[in-house]
Design a protein around this motif. Structure first.
Motif, PDB file in Angstrom:
ATOM      1  N   GLU A   1      -4.500 -10.559   7.460  1.00  0.00           N
ATOM      2  CA  GLU A   1      -4.071  -9.539   6.464  1.00  0.00           C
ATOM      3  C   GLU A   1      -2.958  -8.550   7.050  1.00  0.00           C
TER       4      GLU A   1
ATOM      5  N   LEU B   1      -0.935  -5.274   5.408  1.00  0.00           N
ATOM      6  CA  LEU B   1      -0.533  -4.157   4.688  1.00  0.00           C
ATOM      7  C   LEU B   1       0.579  -3.784   5.371  1.00  0.00           C
TER       8      LEU B   1
ATOM      9  N   CYS C   1       1.121   3.880   7.304  1.00  0.00           N
ATOM     10  CA  CYS C   1       0.994   2.098   8.889  1.00  0.00           C
ATOM     11  C   CYS C   1      -0.456   2.701   9.101  1.00  0.00           C
TER      12      CYS C   1
ATOM     13  N   CYS D   1       2.922  -0.732   4.072  1.00  0.00           N
ATOM     14  CA  CYS D   1       2.951   0.207   3.940  1.00  0.00           C
ATOM     15  C   CYS D   1       4.335   1.605   3.812  1.00  0.00           C
TER      16      CYS D   1
ATOM     17  N   SER E   1      -0.761  -3.637  10.036  1.00  0.00           N
ATOM     18  CA  SER E   1      -0.421  -2.597   9.326  1.00  0.00           C
ATOM     19  C   SER E   1       1.254  -2.317   9.391  1.00  0.00           C
TER      20      SER E   1
ATOM     21  N   THR F   1      -7.931   1.339  15.413  1.00  0.00           N
ATOM     22  CA  THR F   1      -7.006   0.701  15.482  1.00  0.00           C
ATOM     23  C   THR F   1      -6.949  -0.131  17.241  1.00  0.00           C
TER      24      THR F   1
ATOM     25  N   VAL G   1       1.094  -0.810  -0.259  1.00  0.00           N
ATOM     26  CA  VAL G   1      -0.618   0.452  -0.014  1.00  0.00           C
ATOM     27  C   VAL G   1       1.113   0.950  -0.249  1.00  0.00           C
TER      28      VAL G   1
ATOM     29  N   SER H   1      -5.546  -8.082  11.777  1.00  0.00           N
ATOM     30  CA  SER H   1      -4.645  -7.594  10.026  1.00  0.00           C
ATOM     31  C   SER H   1      -3.818  -6.302  10.682  1.00  0.00           C
TER      32      SER H   1
ATOM     33  N   ILE I   1      -1.610  -1.856  13.854  1.00  0.00           N
ATOM     34  CA  ILE I   1      -0.503  -0.669  13.860  1.00  0.00           C
ATOM     35  C   ILE I   1       0.606  -0.394  13.961  1.00  0.00           C
TER      36      ILE I   1
ATOM     37  N   GLN J   1      -3.942   3.481   8.295  1.00  0.00           N
ATOM     38  CA  GLN J   1      -4.796   1.795   7.994  1.00  0.00           C
ATOM     39  C   GLN J   1      -5.430   1.953   9.296  1.00  0.00           C
ATOM     40  N   ASN J   2      -6.429   1.103   8.460  1.00  0.00           N
ATOM     41  CA  ASN J   2      -7.975   0.749   9.506  1.00  0.00           C
ATOM     42  C   ASN J   2      -7.793  -0.913   9.509  1.00  0.00           C
ATOM     43  N   THR J   3      -6.675  -1.289  10.930  1.00  0.00           N
ATOM     44  CA  THR J   3      -6.539  -2.591  11.013  1.00  0.00           C
ATOM     45  C   THR J   3      -6.611  -2.686  12.283  1.00  0.00           C
TER      46      THR J   3
END
Length: 178
Positions: free
Chosen positions: A155, A157, A11, A159, A114, A73, A7, A112, A19, A14-16
């Motif tokens: 998941e 991400l 970070c 960044c 990030s 987060t 991405v 998830s 973080i 992000q909506n995870t």
């Protein structure tokens, strides 16, 4: 099914569930993404959370705190990446920072995460391609994790903050099949 995505962005945006903070060994507020995360979480609040941890941490270690005032987060993982300026061959420690973050994620029931590009900025030191190296170690850690824990879906991400780094990260990321 687990997945990893590259991405362009921070970070911290992000909506995870979690973080990742590219932390220093003492978990002090710093610059770069560390400074951004401390500011958004609340300097006093996150500092108090970090003071509860056993410190100093070693390169490659990761610990969990609450997200304090961050709304996007549930928690923050503080991962200590190596300083390649003083430890130019610390590739295992960089890998460990990513892998141990994934273990902390799982151990706390989150799915998830990030990541920033750990040790790719000022801590990239004398590395010729710190962005590519950080991307590589994240991909390696992700691959090992999903191989060891195939039933635990995550998941990820990864960044890349600046536009001038996305091409290098994309090129390295493309070397891996997930």
């Amino acid at each position: 099914m687990s997945k990893i995505t590259l991405v362009q962005g921070s970070c911290a945006d992000q909506n995870t569930d979690v973080i990742v903070n590219a932390a220093n060994r003492n978990l002090w507020a710093g610059s770069g993404i560390c400074g951004v995360i401390f500011k958004r979480a609340g300097l006093a609040e996150l500092t108090a959370e970090c003071e509860k941890q056993k410190r100093p941490l070693k390169d490659g270690e990761a610990v969990l705190t609450s997200a304090c005032n961050m709304k996007n987060t549930k928690a923050i993982i503080h991962a200590v990446g190596p300083d390649f300026g003083s430890t130019p061959k610390a590739f295992k420690e960089l890998y460990d920072a990513y892998y141990n973050s994934l273990k902390v994620l799982m151990d706390n029931g989150y799915h998830s995460i990030s990541f920033p590009l750990i040790s790719s900025g000022i801590l990239g030191g004398g590395l010729e391609h710190p962005v590519a190296e950080s991307t590589k170690q994240c991909c390696r850690a992700y691959r090992k994790f999903i191989g060891e824990y195939p039933d635990y879906e995550i998941e990820v991400l990864l960044c890349v903050f600046s536009a001038n780094q996305i091409q290098e990260a994309t090129s390295e990321f493309g070397k891996y099949e997930f």
